[in-house]
Design an enzyme around this catalytic site. Structure first.
Site, PDB file in Angstrom:
ATOM      1  N   LYS A 185      -0.776   5.082   4.510  1.00 39.39           N
ATOM      2  CA  LYS A 185      -1.734   4.004   5.233  1.00 39.39           C
ATOM      3  C   LYS A 185      -1.253   3.798   6.627  1.00 39.39           C
ATOM      4  O   LYS A 185       0.048   3.461   6.905  1.00 39.39           O
ATOM      5  CB  LYS A 185      -1.851   2.662   4.549  1.00 39.39           C
ATOM      6  N   HIS A 202       0.791  -1.168  -0.025  1.00 39.16           N
ATOM      7  CA  HIS A 202      -0.136   0.068   0.208  1.00 39.16           C
ATOM      8  C   HIS A 202       0.998   1.292  -0.015  1.00 39.16           C
ATOM      9  O   HIS A 202       2.073   1.327   0.351  1.00 39.16           O
ATOM     10  CB  HIS A 202      -0.881   0.053   1.330  1.00 39.16           C
TER      11      HIS A 202
END
Length: 267
Positions: free
Chosen positions: A160, A156
């Site tokens: 995040k 990701h």
């Protein structure tokens, strides 16, 4: 034409919030009736930089928002801390939550399910709204019936906050439901640097990668003698989540309980 589904969106300035607002405004079956933001009390959505034109009001107080506005669905892509408050408040006010916020615990989900069922109100909590990602999780569960040795690698963007991702955790839960517990690797395996082998889930591992330039990606690797099966999904644009968001907004209107995971709603 049937009445439109009235939608409130939390976190309109976030990347997922902006996409959700654009999706709701673009869908003839939906009506954007308000947004919940940390700032911009009293403004209209169209007055906030970067957001589409809309006369829907912006609130900073969720109680005022849910008291003033008649709504059917409350969509939340914020933070775990805010998402817990928003989900509980929405249910108490009789508004159906659709939650894509990562970091909610199973205790949170069970508590919200009990609240929703008491009110006979629909609710959806989904780690991932991309249909391809949901299929990736379902295919991984199918494969786990035949391959005991598995590792999950999720990748990701570097902003995040939670690791592993909600998608990775949900994938692991689906795999655990059908996989016989097994400790993988050499019985005398030793990490020379703590964490080198990733998070341990019933003997298999989850690895989290965080880098700028990524959006949301996951691969599930299954190994057996002489072969490797890789199941992978990549989201290159947040628009990939919007088909699932549309589906969830429509489907939550027909539920009288909380459903955890979009895979439980797909045929």
């Amino acid at each position: 034409m049937a009445d439109k589904i009235k939608v409130i969106v939390a976190g309109p300035r976030g990347k997922m919030g902006r996409e959700t607002i654009a999706t709701v405004l673009d869908e003839p079956r939906f009506e954007l009736v308000a947004a919940l933001d940390r700032r911009h009390e009293g403004k209209r959505i169209g007055e906030i930089a970067g957001l589409p034109e809309s006369d829907a009001p912006v609130y900073t107080d969720i109680d005022r928002c849910l008291s003033d506005i008649e709504a059917d669905v409350f969509v939340d892509f914020t933070t775990p801390e805010a998402g817990r408050i928003h989900t509980e408040k929405a249910i108490r006010y009789g508004v159906r939550p659709v939650v894509g916020t990562s970091g909610l615990s199973m205790e949170d989900i069970e508590r919200f399910r009990a609240m929703a069922e008491e009110k006979r109100l629909g609710a959806i909590v989904a780690p991932n709204f991309a249909i391809g990602a949901v299929l990736m999780m379902k295919f991984s569960q199918m494969a786990a019936r035949y391959f005991q040795d598995v590792e999950i690698i999720e990748l990701h963007h570097d902003q995040k906050r939670d690791a592993p991702s909600g998608t990775a955790i949900k994938t692991a839960e689906l795999i655990r439901a059908v996989r016989e517990r097994k400790r993988q690797g050499h019985p005398e395996e030793k990490e020379l640097i703590d964490g080198a082998r990733g998070a341990d889930v019933d003997g298999f591992r989850i690895h989290s990668v965080r880098l700028p330039g990524l959006i949301a990606h996951q691969q599930v690797l299954f190994g057996s003698s002489g072969e490797l099966l890789t199941i992978r999904h990549d989201s290159f644009d947040r628009k990939s989540f919007m088909s699932g968001v549309r589906y969830a907004i429509e489907t939550v209107m027909k539920l009288e309980t909380l459903v955890y995971g979009l895979e439980n709603l797909l045929e």
